[in-house]
Enzyme design. Structure first.
Site, PDB file in Angstrom:
ATOM      1  N   LYS B  70       0.851  -1.196   0.000  1.00 57.60           N
ATOM      2  CA  LYS B  70       0.000   0.000   0.000  1.00 57.60           C
ATOM      3  C   LYS B  70       0.881   1.238   0.000  1.00 57.60           C
ATOM      4  CE  LYS B  70      -3.823   1.843   2.863  1.00 57.60           C
ATOM      5  NZ  LYS B  70      -4.608   1.600   4.091  1.00 57.60           N
ATOM      6  N   SER B 145      -9.477   1.834   3.205  1.00 54.02           N
ATOM      7  CA  SER B 145      -8.606   2.585   2.326  1.00 54.02           C
ATOM      8  C   SER B 145      -7.623   1.709   1.556  1.00 54.02           C
ATOM      9  CB  SER B 145      -7.831   3.628   3.107  1.00 54.02           C
ATOM     10  OG  SER B 145      -7.044   3.031   4.095  1.00 54.02           O
ATOM     11  N   SER B 169      -9.789  -0.548   7.351  1.00 55.05           N
ATOM     12  CA  SER B 169      -9.125  -0.385   6.059  1.00 55.05           C
ATOM     13  C   SER B 169      -8.410  -1.583   5.483  1.00 55.05           C
ATOM     14  CB  SER B 169      -8.144   0.795   6.133  1.00 55.05           C
ATOM     15  OG  SER B 169      -8.873   1.994   6.254  1.00 55.05           O
TER      16      SER B 169
END
Lengths: 463, 465, 102
Positions: B70, B145, B169
């Site tokens: 990420k 996210s 997330s």
């Protein structure tokens, strides 16, 4: 009590309510929250002692320096503070280019130390709190190619900083100066900070207001209820010497007195000191908003100490200068003028103790040994082995066994045997003194105090 | 050969048996990325050195296999943006501990995945580089996210991925993309180098194709870090230690049932799954937990306060561009956080929120006195359509409501696919929560469920994209 | 009872938060904040008397590091400045805008 007008020497109607905030950099090897070298003053270039943490890079995290915390607590103990057994770091938010994270890691409601005291010759000054925080980077304002720029160096960012906040117990500029000097002495004595004012290793701020002395015929008491205070406070900042601080406080007392006399209230503001003009001037405070939005730093778990741990730190404290001074005077009979210089550092005190021990072991009076050392009667240097010092002193004083008559006789004999040299000496060849002294010593056949010989020769030769 | 469609465990096995080469795996994976990344917008940056690095790491636990990371983890020498144009040109000079561990254990970063900018969101729509599409159904969002991370796994564009969870997330995008998402106990994985969102809940963790894969990656990245003062000194050996043990006698509590706003169909599909546990010898009971709606309030305040503080460092002087580059969502959160921390309001908001947090901890303590494991839906429903998050200031928090209680208390949870809608090809996820530090247990239960059901598209014989 | 979030309050918050916003954004944010704050009103109804706040879920305390210089984590000057928008002679440069405010 009378306060002298700075300019005109007139007594004033107002008394001083003054508190001080002192910041001191700790001389740990590494910074407060990271492993960067703590040595901003000697860094040859900017931004060479930095890392993601003290630069405030994304994702970087603070880890507190154990030694800095121990030193903060020790300082608190040395100043008679209570130690909060539960403590934490908080974030203090404001925006400024020298503050990389946009917040400073500091302590809000639970500082490490509270409720201490510093004794001054004017009376005690209470300490409200002592806490630990991190220093900021350094800004440099320059003009380059005709343009004004602000440059930033983060070598100093996150250096451990002790903040000592006093109560408003200070009643004179002289007391303010003594208070600051005492703090400096103690911090240096504990060997936790160098407090070099010029380099910013120690920074002092004062906040003050005045009160009509009329209401306090005995002088403004310490402590005094805050409800008595007038509704303003002037902050004095960015002053880099104790002398200037005292001068600024003195100047402010006059300035504020004039305003109060005219029926007005002085403005609540921050002021600096113009050394050249010898006057204070208003400064823009960079933290106008004063809403620091403190909250506990989620990156740093809190601290919980046991009383036993605190006592262990207390046991590691050296005897504080005041106690040493008392003891050397009472027990060893040493005069104050010989004590004061030793209180500079623990090493000097240690050395002093060794001299006392060695002196006593040889049945000599410590004070006389100190006197001989200070008056340069013996050639010893600071740090020389205590025993050799005492030996030198003994050698010095055993000369006194020689009676004046014996010495005088020996001198007169030498003069008689060296009439020619005497003539030349009296004609101006004073370097012959050494020759005479050597001859006297030879004839006596024992060690004699050179000063005594010299004096006797000079007396005999009538010069 | 489509070696990229194998699980990490399968790829490892094939490599060990020399039936395939690492080169072949990279070839297939990169081909997939080349074919689909532009459309799905999963990777923001690719690592040109990946294959060269892989060759040196073949003898470690992760065998040199390609991992997605990420883009809120600082990777040395590799652009890191947090999906914000403010960091468009930021090249970190330091490595986050999680990616350092990942690589030390043989993982290779094949690329950085898209996220909601600054991890603010549950859809990936607030990314300033455009949203990521859900590989299961590209008209839908991947969640967030860690939307890019979950999508990279679902799309077989990596062997596994690294994401982070502040409140939902990892698990929510895992549920929406039909993959496994593991949020460890807070403090289990170091936060050093992970761009901070809410410091007191941020937890790095793996997203993977199967529970076994997730445990493998978890082993590689977890552990105490002296650079992170909140990192736990808890020791572990192997999180998959109990993975094959039967779950007979395990007491499971099912929470967050019967909530308004969640459709009956969703509940029905989910509650059928309870039988699976019973058939495996575990017991399942409906249990009552503290209203998760209250966690939304706590989380919103605490998170926004910490966000406003953590983003104060982005001024454009030492790195990145200035604060005008923040997107609307980031600006909203920073300002609201500033407000709830400010004088006169902090007592009302921040302090109260931290106290309600304590009440949630006590509620869990009480629940775990009766149950070994708690399960619930991961998300109130299926992945929403593209555009669903726009105009809704509280979109994220409401979508994550079922996950927020475990996030704010730091408890570990894992989401596994538990239903697939044949018409839409969208998934529901099951959130399996264990007591603090007991990840082995939730992994054991999750694996048992996965093996006993058909919802995992890699292990199931019937499964297909 | 929800709080009145006026565009003026938003402007003040924006200044405190060092976030440049337009007049239009002032209005938008005022609305968004009000919605958000309404959501968290529910917290006010909970009785939290006698409850200690949770700031740290780990239960960790007294985490410190030894006072040692760690050169392995120290940046070179070049690394420190690698991402700076502007640098002069090894210093970071602060944009002119800030100068005006001093």
């Amino acid at each position: 009590m009378e306060y002298m007008d700075f300019k005109e020497g007139k007594p004033m109607k107002y008394g001083l309510i003054c508190g001080m905030e002192v910041h001191a950099e700790l001389k740990t090897a590494s910074k407060m929250f990271c492993g960067c070298k703590n040595d901003p003053f000697h860094a040859e270039k900017p931004n060479i002692y930095t890392c993601p943490v003290c630069l405030g890079m994304p994702g970087a995290l603070p880890v507190p320096n154990k030694k800095a915390i121990e030193w903060a607590i020790k300082l608190g103990l040395a100043l008679g503070c209570e130690i909060n057994l539960f403590s934490k770091f908080d974030r203090k938010h404001y925006f400024y280019p020298d503050l990389p994270k946009g917040y400073q890691i500091s302590q809000a409601d639970l500082p490490f130390c509270i409720n201490g005291k510093v004794e001054t010759t004017f009376g005690p000054v209470r300490i409200r709190r002592i806490h630990l925080e991190e220093d900021t980077g350094k800004l440099l304002h320059q003009t380059i190619a005709g343009e004004k720029v602000t440059l930033v160096d983060f070598n100093r960012s996150s250096v451990p900083l002790i903040e000592i906040v006093s109560e408003a117990d200070i009643r004179s500029p002289e007391q303010a100066m003594e208070y600051a000097q005492k703090l400096r002495q103690i911090i240096r004595y504990l060997d936790i900070g160098d407090c070099d004012m010029e380099k910013g290793g120690m920074r002092v701020e004062a906040n003050l207001s005045l009160l009509l002395l009329e209401k306090f015929p005995e002088g403004i008491p310490v402590p005094i209820d805050e409800s008595n205070f007038l509704p303003y406070k002037v902050e004095l900042k960015n002053i880099n010497s104790f002398k200037f601080m005292a001068a600024a406080v003195n100047y402010e007392m006059n300035r504020q007195a004039e305003i109060l006399d005219s029926g007005e209230t002085p403005a609540q503001e921050t002021r600096g000191w113009n050394t050249a003009k010898q006057e204070s001037f208003p400064q823009r405070s960079k933290e106008n908003a004063e809403d620091y939005r403190y909250f506990p730093d989620p990156d740093i778990p809190p601290f919980r100490f046991t009383q036993a741990q605190i006592e262990e730190l207390r046991n590691e404290l050296p005897e504080m200068p005041e106690i040493v001074a008392q003891r050397w005077a009472d027990e060893y009979g040493i005069e104050a003028k010989y004590i004061e210089p030793a209180l500079e550092s623990q090493n000097l005190v240690q050395w002093g103790e060794e001299i006392v021990t060695a002196a006593k072991a040889s049945q000599q009076q410590p004070n006389k040994v100190f006197s001989a050392l200070f008056n340069k009667k013996i050639p010893a240097k600071i740090g020389d082995p205590a025993q050799s010092l005492v030996d030198q002193y003994i050698a010095l004083t055993s000369h006194e066994q020689l009676g004046d008559n014996e010495l005088r006789t020996a001198v007169e004999e030498v003069m008689a045997q060296n009439e020619d040299a005497v003539t030349r000496y009296k004609a101006g060849q004073v370097q012959l003194l050494g020759f005479f002294m050597g001859q006297v010593m030879k004839s006596l056949g024992k060690k004699v105090d050179p000063q005594q010989i010299k004096a006797t020769i000079e007396t005999v030769l009538g010069s | 050969m489509s070696l990229n469609t194998k699980t990490l465990t399968e790829q490892k096995s094939l490599l060990e048996e020399k039936e395939v080469t690492l080169s072949e795996i990279y070839s297939d994976t990169l081909a997939e990325i080349k074919a689909k990344n532009e459309q799905l917008n999963i990777y923001l940056t690719l690592n040109n050195l990946a294959e060269a690095q892989a060759a040196e790491r073949t003898n470690k636990a992760l065998a040199g296999l390609p991992m997605s990371v990420k883009d809120n983890f600082c990777t040395q020498g590799l652009r890191t943006t947090a999906s914000s144009t403010l960091l468009d040109t930021f090249i970190p000079q330091y490595e986050s501990t999680v990616t350092k561990n990942l690589q030390n254990n043989g993982g290779v970063i094949i690329g950085k995945t898209n996220l909601d900018a600054w991890a603010h969101g549950s859809s990936t729509e607030s990314s300033q580089y455009g949203t990521t599409l859900n590989p299961r159904n590209p008209e839908h969002l991947p969640g967030g996210s860690s939307g890019g991370a979950a999508a990279s796994v679902a799309a077989d564009m990596c062997s596994a991925g690294i994401g982070s969870e502040t409140a939902g997330s990892i698990r929510q995008p895992a549920a929406w993309c039909g993959v496994v998402g593991l949020k460890p106990s807070y403090g289990r994985c170091s936060r050093y180098g992970a761009i901070a969102m809410a410091s007191s809940t941020d937890s790095p963790g793996p997203l993977a194709k199967t529970v076994k894969d997730a445990a493998l990656v978890f082993n590689a990245i977890a552990g105490h870090d002296p650079l992170d003062a909140t990192s736990s000194p808890q020791v572990f050996t192997d999180f998959s230690r109990d993975i094959d043990k039967p779950i007979t006698g395990v007491k499971i509590g099912y929470v967050y049932h019967g909530l308004e706003g969640i459709s009956n169909d969703v509940y029905t599909a989910f509650e059928i799954q309870l039988e699976v546990f019973k058939s495996l010898g575990a017991s399942v009971e409906f249990a009552d937990a503290m209203n998760p709606q209250l966690a939304v309030g706590v989380y919103t305040i605490v998170q926004r306060g910490e966000v406003s503080s953590n983003l104060a460092r982005f001024t454009g002087v030492r790195y990145g561009y200035d604060r005008t580059y923040f997107g609307a969502e980031a600006k909203r959160r920073i300002m609201l956080g500033t407000h709830t921390l400010s004088k006169g309001y902090a007592d009302k908001y921040y302090d109260t929120a931290q106290k309600v947090r304590t009440l949630f901890r006590e509620d869990y303590t009480q629940l775990f006195a009766q149950y070994d494991i708690l399960i619930s839906l991961t998300s109130p429903g299926y992945a929403k359509k593209i555009g669903a998050s726009e105009g809704s200031a509280m979109f994220g928090e409401l979508e994550d409501m079922l996950l927020e209680p475990s996030s704010i208390t730091g408890l570990p949870g894992i989401s596994v696919p538990c239903y697939r809608d044949e018409k839409t090809n969208l998934f529901l996820g099951m959130n399996i929560v264990a007591p603090m530090w007991q990840e082995e247990k939730m992994i054991q239960v999750a694996h048992a469920y996965e093996q006993a059901t058909q919802w995992n598209t890699w292990t199931s014989k019937k499964g297909s994209l | 009872m929800s709080q009145q979030i006026t565009p003026q309050l938003v402007a003040h918050i924006a200044q405190l938060a060092n976030i440049p916003i337009t007049q239009e954004e002032q209005q938008q944010f005022a609305r968004a904040f009000t919605a958000t704050l309404e959501t968290i009103q529910s917290l006010q109804s909970i009785d939290v008397t006698g409850v200690e706040p949770t700031h740290q879920v780990t239960g960790l305390e007294n985490v410190v590091r030894d006072d040692k210089v760690q050169p392995e984590y120290t940046f070179t000057q070049q690394q420190a400045l690698a991402n700076a928008s502007k640098q002069i002679d090894g210093f970071f440069v602060v944009p002119q805008i800030l100068n005006k405010n001093k």
